[in-house]
Design an enzyme around this catalytic site. Structure first.
Site, PDB file in Angstrom:
ATOM      1  CD  GLU A  64      -2.904  -1.105   2.350  1.00  0.00           C
ATOM      2  OE1 GLU A  64      -2.791  -0.236   3.243  1.00  0.00           O
ATOM      3  OE2 GLU A  64      -3.835  -1.921   2.287  1.00  0.00           O
ATOM      4  N   GLY A  70       4.958  -1.612   2.911  1.00  0.00           N
ATOM      5  CA  GLY A  70       5.389  -2.692   2.026  1.00  0.00           C
ATOM      6  C   GLY A  70       5.959  -3.811   2.875  1.00  0.00           C
ATOM      7  CD  GLU A  78       7.453 -11.695  -4.374  1.00  0.00           C
ATOM      8  OE1 GLU A  78       6.915 -11.798  -3.259  1.00  0.00           O
ATOM      9  OE2 GLU A  78       6.815 -11.678  -5.432  1.00  0.00           O
ATOM     10  CB  THR A  80      14.197  -4.855   1.585  1.00  0.00           C
ATOM     11  OG1 THR A  80      13.879  -5.037   2.974  1.00  0.00           O
ATOM     12  CG2 THR A  80      13.231  -3.852   0.972  1.00  0.00           C
ATOM     13  CB  SER A  81      18.805  -7.229   1.695  1.00  0.00           C
ATOM     14  OG  SER A  81      19.035  -7.483   0.339  1.00  0.00           O
ATOM     15  CD  GLU A  82      17.884  -3.611   4.439  1.00  0.00           C
ATOM     16  OE1 GLU A  82      16.983  -3.642   3.591  1.00  0.00           O
ATOM     17  OE2 GLU A  82      19.054  -3.305   4.177  1.00  0.00           O
TER      18      GLU A  82
HETATM   19  C1  FAD Z   1       8.671  -2.131  -9.446  1.00  0.00           C
HETATM   20  C2  FAD Z   1       7.986  -2.684  -8.247  1.00  0.00           C
HETATM   21  C3  FAD Z   1       7.052  -3.689  -8.392  1.00  0.00           C
HETATM   22  C4  FAD Z   1       6.370  -4.177  -7.260  1.00  0.00           C
HETATM   23  N1  FAD Z   1       5.392  -5.130  -7.426  1.00  0.00           N
HETATM   24  C5  FAD Z   1       4.633  -5.491  -6.360  1.00  0.00           C
HETATM   25  C6  FAD Z   1       3.516  -6.361  -6.504  1.00  0.00           C
HETATM   26  O1  FAD Z   1       3.244  -6.871  -7.607  1.00  0.00           O
HETATM   27  N2  FAD Z   1       2.722  -6.602  -5.436  1.00  0.00           N
HETATM   28  C7  FAD Z   1       2.994  -6.063  -4.209  1.00  0.00           C
HETATM   29  O2  FAD Z   1       2.251  -6.326  -3.261  1.00  0.00           O
HETATM   30  N3  FAD Z   1       4.078  -5.259  -4.017  1.00  0.00           N
HETATM   31  C8  FAD Z   1       4.891  -4.951  -5.060  1.00  0.00           C
HETATM   32  N4  FAD Z   1       5.974  -4.115  -4.885  1.00  0.00           N
HETATM   33  C9  FAD Z   1       6.219  -3.539  -3.564  1.00  0.00           C
HETATM   34  C10 FAD Z   1       7.439  -4.143  -2.854  1.00  0.00           C
HETATM   35  O3  FAD Z   1       7.121  -5.440  -2.420  1.00  0.00           O
HETATM   36  C11 FAD Z   1       7.799  -3.206  -1.706  1.00  0.00           C
HETATM   37  O4  FAD Z   1       8.311  -2.009  -2.286  1.00  0.00           O
HETATM   38  C12 FAD Z   1       8.828  -3.803  -0.776  1.00  0.00           C
HETATM   39  O5  FAD Z   1       8.268  -4.867  -0.035  1.00  0.00           O
HETATM   40  C13 FAD Z   1       9.400  -2.773   0.212  1.00  0.00           C
HETATM   41  O6  FAD Z   1       8.383  -2.071   0.836  1.00  0.00           O
HETATM   42  P1  FAD Z   1       8.399  -0.455   0.892  1.00  0.00           P
HETATM   43  O7  FAD Z   1       8.681   0.034  -0.479  1.00  0.00           O
HETATM   44  O8  FAD Z   1       7.138  -0.023   1.522  1.00  0.00           O
HETATM   45  O9  FAD Z   1       9.625  -0.102   1.788  1.00  0.00           O
HETATM   46  P2  FAD Z   1       9.575   0.064   3.392  1.00  0.00           P
HETATM   47  O10 FAD Z   1       8.900  -1.107   3.995  1.00  0.00           O
HETATM   48  O11 FAD Z   1       9.064   1.408   3.710  1.00  0.00           O
HETATM   49  O12 FAD Z   1      11.119   0.007   3.741  1.00  0.00           O
HETATM   50  C14 FAD Z   1      11.995   1.138   3.579  1.00  0.00           C
HETATM   51  C15 FAD Z   1      13.390   0.727   4.012  1.00  0.00           C
HETATM   52  O13 FAD Z   1      13.387   0.370   5.406  1.00  0.00           O
HETATM   53  C16 FAD Z   1      13.885  -0.956   5.575  1.00  0.00           C
HETATM   54  N5  FAD Z   1      13.144  -1.607   6.650  1.00  0.00           N
HETATM   55  C17 FAD Z   1      11.792  -1.699   6.778  1.00  0.00           C
HETATM   56  N6  FAD Z   1      11.492  -2.375   7.907  1.00  0.00           N
HETATM   57  C18 FAD Z   1      12.661  -2.735   8.477  1.00  0.00           C
HETATM   58  C19 FAD Z   1      13.020  -3.480   9.655  1.00  0.00           C
HETATM   59  N7  FAD Z   1      12.107  -4.023  10.458  1.00  0.00           N
HETATM   60  N8  FAD Z   1      14.333  -3.651   9.928  1.00  0.00           N
HETATM   61  C20 FAD Z   1      15.289  -3.127   9.104  1.00  0.00           C
HETATM   62  N9  FAD Z   1      15.024  -2.427   7.998  1.00  0.00           N
HETATM   63  C21 FAD Z   1      13.728  -2.249   7.679  1.00  0.00           C
HETATM   64  C22 FAD Z   1      13.662  -1.631   4.219  1.00  0.00           C
HETATM   65  O14 FAD Z   1      14.550  -2.743   4.043  1.00  0.00           O
HETATM   66  C23 FAD Z   1      13.954  -0.487   3.273  1.00  0.00           C
HETATM   67  O15 FAD Z   1      15.335  -0.356   3.104  1.00  0.00           O
HETATM   68  C24 FAD Z   1       6.696  -3.667  -5.983  1.00  0.00           C
HETATM   69  C25 FAD Z   1       7.676  -2.669  -5.847  1.00  0.00           C
HETATM   70  C26 FAD Z   1       8.326  -2.180  -6.959  1.00  0.00           C
HETATM   71  C27 FAD Z   1       9.357  -1.094  -6.775  1.00  0.00           C
END
Ligand code: FAD
Length: 399
Positions: free
Chosen positions: A131, A135, A377, A379-381
């Site tokens: 959303e 993510g 799917e 991030t590395s974290e």
């Molecule tokens: C091109 C593209 C296609 C996508 N397709 C889909 C799709 O088809 N369906 C779908 O549902 N999603 C999709 N996504 C979304 C994707 O899964 C999310 O972007 C991803 O899971 C990261 O979430 P966020 O962007 O909200 O980052 P955030 O969750 O806001 O994270 C920001 C940063 O903080 C770090 N972080 C967050 N929490 C922690 C923690 N607890 N400890 C340490 N570090 C942390 C993260 O690693 C990252 O570096 C897509 C994204 C992109 C860019």
């Protein structure tokens, strides 16, 4: 084809499928990929050919019209396709996850109705957890489905739907009020069926495609749900499965992680191929640059990383195919392959010198595609959270 990223122990059928896909990639994807990517054009002809080859139904059982192949076969096919163009693998990736969810968790009626059309690619799948506000933190989802008689009414905004426009079914995770605080009981997956395309149909709006730095050609969209009414039978598995969505989606994400690892392997295999070729063509100081040990050692590092990523991806797929849980292995494979992919494409870019920065060279595209592997799917974290949480539980000191 060299000795890097080979897979031992494949069946004849698997070897035949992979040989056919590799030929297809070399002839029908690689020559067109960069131009299509630069113009951000959906690869219609390539996708039509993939439908003909049965790739949309590769893991769907034969009784529903698919090929009934394993996760490993799927992952190796994805690796080959991503070697040609990562975006093309994106067209089948969310589709594959939705088909997996329907197969594992769907009702008989949902399987009979959706899987045959998904197997041909006539009906495409998208997968929606993210959303605008979350993510990684899936529990923070705010989109809601509220009961109204025998129906549910959905409201909220979803973000980052790969294949959001062309999909006819979107597996969508939302909050429902099952009277419990736990994510294991208050989240539900709906199979939202919609008209393919942009615009508003019923209470679902797909506004337009998001502009991205890479992963072009395939659309990624938002999805607005505004009083969208569906029967309880739209819940994945049927009405009795209300509240089980988190568990179902995490199962889907587990196979999705093997799939992202495979895409990362495909990108880095291609980056390595380009780098080792260029290093033997470009000459500086009277010799080919591959004869400078600094460049030769980069190639050695790159090949080792490709091999390690590939082996971990194959091992995670085989574990799932063997019927075992592979949460840690899929997390490790995704983490390692995506980080290595980023490193290998960066080194391949650097080996190309100034030409790596030119849009005429394929490495420019791979360099922009690799970072998405670090994010999709989880991030590395997030992978490290999954791996460490599971291992701390398993290796807990007793007494
Ligand atoms: C091109 C593209 C296609 C996508 N397709 C889909 C799709 O088809 N369906 C779908 O549902 N999603 C999709 N996504 C979304 C994707 O899964 C999310 O972007 C991803 O899971 C990261 O979430 P966020 O962007 O909200 O980052 P955030 O969750 O806001 O994270 C920001 C940063 O903080 C770090 N972080 C967050 N929490 C922690 C923690 N607890 N400890 C340490 N570090 C942390 C993260 O690693 C990252 O570096 C897509 C994204 C992109 C860019």
């Amino acid at each position: 084809m060299g000795r890097i990223a080979q897979t031992d122990g494949l069946t004849e059928v698997q070897a035949d499928i992979l040989a056919a896909v590799r030929t297809f990639v070399d002839k029908e994807i690689l020559p067109y990929a960069t131009e299509l990517e630069h113009s951000d054009e959906f690869p219609e002809a390539i996708v039509a050919a993939m439908r003909e080859m049965g790739l949309f139904g590769i893991t769907i059982p034969e009784q529903y019209g698919g090929l009934g192949e394993s996760l490993l076969t799927y992952a190796l096919v994805v690796e080959e396709i991503a070697r040609g163009w990562m975006s093309v693998s994106g067209v089948i990736n969310t589709h594959f996850i939705v088909a997996y969810l329907v197969l594992q968790h769907g009702s008989d009626e949902q399987k009979r109705r959706l899987l045959p059309r998904m197997a041909t690619g006539e009906l495409r799948g998208a997968f929606s957890m993210s959303e605008p506000g979350c993510g990684s933190d899936v529990a923070a989802i705010t989109t809601r489905a509220d009961r109204d008689g025998g129906d549910y009414v959905l409201n909220g905004a979803k973000m980052w739907l790969t294949n959001g426009a062309r999909a006819g079914v979107v597996a969508t995770l939302v909050k429902t009020d099952e009277g419990a605080d736990s994510v294991y009981r208050n989240m539900t997956t709906f199979l939202l069926e919609k008209e393919p395309g942009f615009g508003t149909h019923g209470g679902i709006t797909i506004p337009g495609k998001l502009e991205k730095m890479g992963y072009k050609g395939v659309e990624t969209t938002e999805m607005i749900l505004d009083g969208h009414r569906v029967p309880a039978s739209s819940i994945l598995g049927g009405p009795t499965e209300a509240g089980r969505g988190f568990y179902q989606m995490m199962d889907g994400v587990e196979v999705g992680r093997v799939n992202v690892a495979a895409r990362a392997c495909g990108i880095m295999i291609r980056a390595f191929e380009l780098a080792i070729a260029y290093a033997q063509q470009r000459r500086t100081f009277g010799r080919q640059i591959a004869d400078h040990q600094a460049i030769a050692f980069k190639l050695a590092d790159m090949a080792t990383k490709v091999e390690a990523g590939h082996l971990m991806m194959v091992s995670a797929a085989r574990k799932k195919d063997g019927g075992q849980r592979n949460d840690v292995e899929a997390g490790m494979a995704k983490y390692l392959a995506s980080e290595y992919c980023h490193e290998v494409t960066t080194e391949a870019f650097r080996i190309h010198g100034g030409y790596g920065y030119s849009k005429e060279y394929e490495i420019e595209r791979l360099y922009r595609e690799a970072p998405f592997m670090l994010i999709g799917e989880g991030t590395s974290e997030i992978q490290k959270r999954i791996i460490s949480t599971a291992l701390l539980k398993e290796y807990r000191l007793r007494g």
